[in-house]
Design an enzyme around this catalytic site. Sequence first.
Site, mmCIF file in Angstrom:
data_model
loop_
_atom_site.group_PDB
_atom_site.id
_atom_site.type_symbol
_atom_site.label_atom_id
_atom_site.label_comp_id
_atom_site.label_asym_id
_atom_site.label_seq_id
_atom_site.Cartn_x
_atom_site.Cartn_y
_atom_site.Cartn_z
ATOM 1 N N ASP A 351 0.825 -1.205 0.000
ATOM 2 C CA ASP A 351 0.000 0.000 0.000
ATOM 3 C C ASP A 351 0.861 1.258 0.000
ATOM 4 O O ASP A 351 0.634 2.191 -0.792
ATOM 5 C CB ASP A 351 -0.915 -0.017 1.226
ATOM 6 N N ASP A 431 -9.111 -2.179 2.793
ATOM 7 C CA ASP A 431 -8.952 -1.575 4.118
ATOM 8 C C ASP A 431 -9.966 -2.121 5.114
ATOM 9 O O ASP A 431 -9.867 -1.863 6.311
ATOM 10 C CB ASP A 431 -9.094 -0.052 4.012
#
Length: 538
Positions: A351, A431
Amino acid sequence: MAVFVLFLFLFAVTQAAAQEGILRVTAMDSMLSAQEFCVLFNPAWMPLPRSLDNATTYPLQNLTSTTLCNSTDVPPEGIKDKLVVVMRGDCTFVRKARIAVKNHAKALVIASTDTLIPPSGNQSDYEELKIPVALISYDDVLSMKKVLGNQISATLYSPPIPSVDYSILIIFTIAVGTVALGGYWSGREEHESESSSLSASGAKPQGRSKSDESSAILTPVTVLFFVAVCFVMIVLLYFFYRWLVYVVIAIFSVAAAVSLYNCLAELLRRVPCCKCSFSCINRRIEVRVLLLGMFCVAVSAVWVVFRNKDRWVWALHDCLGVAFCLNFMKTLKMPHFKSCVILLVLLLIYDVFFVFITPYFTPNHESIMVEVATGSGASSSEKTTESNLMEFAVARVTHNENLPVVIRVPRLVPSVATLCGLPFSVLGFGDIIVPGLLVAYCRRFDVQTRSGGIYFILCTLAYAVGMVLTFVVLIVMKMAQPALLYLVPCTLITCTLTAVARKQLKMFWAGSGYEVLDGSRAPLLQDDESSRNSERRD
């Protein structure tokens, strides 16, 4: 509590310098009501007035037959004290503004047939722009001319837009609720599986349960493969977005229908009535189950057909997205904390790399993650440099198709933003799912070790704190943030400290019932207890 107070305080006081503005136009020779159109501008060049009361109205002169790239483009009657509208053309905004200032124009609006994006440039060029410069869609120019005629007065202004709004609270509620519900569902299935085994054999179940046999177990090797696939997929999407986006949409539509069915079937299974059935190929099929399957396919089909109707389909999309995340967390199981750590740390690195590091390698200095999330890519943008000013010669192509991998909630912002398109607060499925797999593991560990839900509760609270921290940093930094940068440390550290405090770290790290040693069907928990008993005898 202090963190939440800070969060609410930021809601109340934070405002951003908008890149969207309003062009308010009225006909000079009629009593028609005023019309408003979206314009984009760079507040660092020349800020617009914050309210209509503080703005000045000028006669609008439509020069869209020219580009104002040369002084000869100025009409003989001049453009003094007027708001001038010209076509985009090939020259820079600074060049157009210089000519407009030289001829005493009060504002410059540039009409574009391409997708609008806020203009950008170097700091040294800002001082040369003595008048407001904004970008407007050429279709809007045609519309105002058709409705209001040629005698038009115009006003430019830009009301302040809050950096955040209460849509983020909705995103927060959806994320935390989905993680908590997914973890609870996974643990309940574990509990029911153990209860059925106990009632059948009268002893503690050995090895993997029935629920595990129908689930996918993420071992460390599988985790590495999963992360590698994610890496390759996002790179391919960056280069081939306009084709692969339809592949992702097709996959999501099927997965969403299956996920919605699994979630609703779990509820339907607990309804004792309406169980009429019929025989088909030596099997009994309940009518209500068949109707449920048809309903889920229909819901997914409606989303596919109307997926670009942003005004209302976002709610349907979010429902399918929540079902997808719940089913993912229930189906994909982590065998031990070791796999959780490997998965979360690798995806954290993934990420951060694609958000913060890739801008140093991409031609337009944008992160690959942001480009893919916004529907752009290497093949969809072109740039050119003239003098010291960098502008988009051809604006980024904004595809109608967006990746259906985010939870979206419309932002509750003033009309200036809605004029320029319905804005959304978004949160990626990853997420929710990635930390959710850890929360689900904690819940199953609680069930297996009779821990009273302590790991599950604390991990869920840690996820909520990580989400708040993500939003606070997003508000303060005003730039895209990799949420896992805050969610991963919060959840992993909390789980580790909990296991250390309860003196269960070794058991928590190795898992209690999913993996076996040396081909034995006995779970690791029993191996650990046997070793302790052997030590006592010695």
